[in-house]
Design a protein around this motif. Structure first.
Motif, PDB file in Angstrom:
ATOM      1  N   SER A  57       0.816  -1.219   0.000  1.00 31.19           N
ATOM      2  CA  SER A  57       0.000   0.000   0.000  1.00 31.19           C
ATOM      3  C   SER A  57       0.846   1.264   0.000  1.00 31.19           C
ATOM      4  O   SER A  57       0.409   2.308  -0.471  1.00 31.19           O
ATOM      5  N   GLY A  58       2.061   1.176   0.557  1.00 30.67           N
ATOM      6  CA  GLY A  58       2.910   2.365   0.654  1.00 30.67           C
ATOM      7  C   GLY A  58       2.592   3.225   1.862  1.00 30.67           C
ATOM      8  O   GLY A  58       3.144   4.310   2.024  1.00 30.67           O
ATOM      9  N   ILE A  59       1.696   2.754   2.724  1.00 28.78           N
ATOM     10  CA  ILE A  59       1.289   3.499   3.917  1.00 28.78           C
ATOM     11  C   ILE A  59       1.612   2.676   5.161  1.00 28.78           C
ATOM     12  O   ILE A  59       1.312   1.488   5.224  1.00 28.78           O
ATOM     13  N   ILE A  60       2.205   3.333   6.146  1.00 28.03           N
ATOM     14  CA  ILE A  60       2.402   2.720   7.458  1.00 28.03           C
ATOM     15  C   ILE A  60       1.620   3.556   8.459  1.00 28.03           C
ATOM     16  O   ILE A  60       1.858   4.760   8.593  1.00 28.03           O
ATOM     17  N   VAL A  61       0.667   2.933   9.142  1.00 33.17           N
ATOM     18  CA  VAL A  61      -0.083   3.612  10.195  1.00 33.17           C
ATOM     19  C   VAL A  61       0.763   3.521  11.458  1.00 33.17           C
ATOM     20  O   VAL A  61       1.048   2.431  11.942  1.00 33.17           O
ATOM     21  N   THR A  62       1.184   4.683  11.971  1.00 29.48           N
ATOM     22  CA  THR A  62       2.067   4.708  13.140  1.00 29.48           C
ATOM     23  C   THR A  62       1.311   4.928  14.447  1.00 29.48           C
ATOM     24  O   THR A  62       1.832   4.626  15.513  1.00 29.48           O
ATOM     25  N   ASP A  63       0.089   5.461  14.383  1.00 30.29           N
ATOM     26  CA  ASP A  63      -0.704   5.677  15.592  1.00 30.29           C
ATOM     27  C   ASP A  63      -2.162   5.849  15.199  1.00 30.29           C
ATOM     28  O   ASP A  63      -2.470   6.487  14.178  1.00 30.29           O
ATOM     29  N   ALA A  64      -3.038   5.284  15.992  1.00 33.89           N
ATOM     30  CA  ALA A  64      -4.478   5.449  15.773  1.00 33.89           C
ATOM     31  C   ALA A  64      -5.145   5.412  17.138  1.00 33.89           C
ATOM     32  O   ALA A  64      -4.861   4.528  17.949  1.00 33.89           O
ATOM     33  N   ARG A  65      -6.026   6.389  17.391  1.00 40.01           N
ATOM     34  CA  ARG A  65      -6.682   6.449  18.696  1.00 40.01           C
ATOM     35  C   ARG A  65      -7.934   7.312  18.635  1.00 40.01           C
ATOM     36  O   ARG A  65      -8.124   8.090  17.707  1.00 40.01           O
TER      37      ARG A  65
ATOM     38  N   LYS B   9      -3.003   3.021  -8.782  1.00 41.56           N
ATOM     39  CA  LYS B   9      -3.808   2.842  -7.582  1.00 41.56           C
ATOM     40  C   LYS B   9      -3.504   1.485  -6.965  1.00 41.56           C
ATOM     41  O   LYS B   9      -3.296   0.509  -7.672  1.00 41.56           O
ATOM     42  N   TRP B  10      -3.478   1.455  -5.646  1.00 46.23           N
ATOM     43  CA  TRP B  10      -3.381   0.208  -4.898  1.00 46.23           C
ATOM     44  C   TRP B  10      -4.680   0.044  -4.139  1.00 46.23           C
ATOM     45  O   TRP B  10      -5.239   1.010  -3.623  1.00 46.23           O
ATOM     46  N   GLU B  11      -5.187  -1.183  -4.085  1.00 48.16           N
ATOM     47  CA  GLU B  11      -6.356  -1.438  -3.235  1.00 48.16           C
ATOM     48  C   GLU B  11      -6.260  -2.823  -2.636  1.00 48.16           C
ATOM     49  O   GLU B  11      -5.664  -3.727  -3.204  1.00 48.16           O
ATOM     50  N   SER B  12      -6.820  -2.951  -1.430  1.00 50.58           N
ATOM     51  CA  SER B  12      -6.784  -4.241  -0.748  1.00 50.58           C
ATOM     52  C   SER B  12      -7.636  -5.238  -1.508  1.00 50.58           C
ATOM     53  O   SER B  12      -8.459  -4.872  -2.350  1.00 50.58           O
TER      54      SER B  12
ATOM     55  N   LYS C 197      -7.949   5.814   1.402  1.00 52.89           N
ATOM     56  CA  LYS C 197      -9.120   5.351   2.141  1.00 52.89           C
ATOM     57  C   LYS C 197      -8.611   4.485   3.287  1.00 52.89           C
ATOM     58  O   LYS C 197      -7.809   3.579   3.078  1.00 52.89           O
ATOM     59  N   PHE C 198      -9.096   4.800   4.494  1.00 54.28           N
ATOM     60  CA  PHE C 198      -8.719   4.050   5.684  1.00 54.28           C
ATOM     61  C   PHE C 198      -9.904   3.283   6.239  1.00 54.28           C
ATOM     62  O   PHE C 198     -11.058   3.649   6.022  1.00 54.28           O
ATOM     63  N   LYS C 199      -9.584   2.272   7.022  1.00 54.33           N
ATOM     64  CA  LYS C 199     -10.575   1.530   7.787  1.00 54.33           C
ATOM     65  C   LYS C 199     -10.003   1.352   9.181  1.00 54.33           C
ATOM     66  O   LYS C 199      -8.784   1.272   9.345  1.00 54.33           O
TER      67      LYS C 199
ATOM     68  N   GLU D 118      -7.361   1.591   0.257  1.00 52.64           N
ATOM     69  CA  GLU D 118      -7.140   2.035  -1.125  1.00 52.64           C
ATOM     70  C   GLU D 118      -6.235   3.258  -1.114  1.00 52.64           C
ATOM     71  O   GLU D 118      -6.370   4.133  -0.253  1.00 52.64           O
ATOM     72  N   VAL D 119      -5.301   3.310  -2.062  1.00 54.75           N
ATOM     73  CA  VAL D 119      -4.367   4.424  -2.171  1.00 54.75           C
ATOM     74  C   VAL D 119      -4.299   4.846  -3.635  1.00 54.75           C
ATOM     75  O   VAL D 119      -4.059   4.019  -4.511  1.00 54.75           O
TER      76      VAL D 119
END
Length: 166
Positions: A55-63, A157-160, A91-93, A149-150
């Motif tokens: 995806s090219g995205i790393i989620v480092t924190d979510a709260r 485009k990348w998508e899960s 797009k995040f989930k 999705e990115v």
């Protein structure tokens, strides 16, 4: 020896002749078991994170965060672009729980799940923090957040493998 061959042949013929083929009209299928199986399958799809490394995205924190002006909570996600290219939109989930570990109000249709979109561009190597007003009145912890999705600036485009509507 001749009698042994005849006996073996008769035995083999009798064994194949007596096989019973099931009549599919006589097979009972428990409708509740079928529905439970379907429900488990669809539940597993909600958690699909296959291919996240592409995806090219790393989620480092979510709260969950409580805003000063409201009794409701917002979802905050901090993420980094490691794709090697500029990103146009994501797009995040996410999944969240309440203080008891039960599914929390997260802004989605399925209990505990929510999602959001950002169309703010992010350069390669940059980190961003975004907020989504999900109006959660019981959110305590985001247990997981991931991109589904990115869209890249170069038009790719990348998508899960499986996308849930948000």
């Amino acid at each position: 020896m001749k009698y042994a061959v005849i006996i073996v042949t008769l035995f083999a013929v009798s064994c194949t002749h007596n096989k019973v083929k099931p009549n599919l009209d006589d097979v009972y299928v428990d409708p509740q078991a079928v529905e439970e199986s379907k429900a488990k399958f669809y539940e597993s799809l909600k958690w699909d994170t296959v291919g996240m490394t592409q995806s090219g995205i790393i989620v480092t924190d979510a709260r969950f965060v409580r805003e000063e002006y409201s009794r409701f909570k917002t979802v905050r996600i901090r993420y980094k672009n490691v794709s090697g290219k500029k990103i146009r939109a994501i797009k995040f989930k996410w999944h969240g729980t309440d203080a008891f570990g039960d599914p929390a109000d997260c802004g989605g249709y399925d209990p505990g799940f929510g999602g959001g979109i950002t169309d703010d561009p992010i350069s390669n190597g940059s980190t961003e923090t975004k907020y989504w007003d999900v109006l959660s009145n019981n959110g305590d912890k985001i247990t997981m957040a991931w991109p589904t999705e990115v869209a890249f600036a170069d038009g790719t485009k990348w998508e899960s493998t499986y996308k849930m509507s948000h």
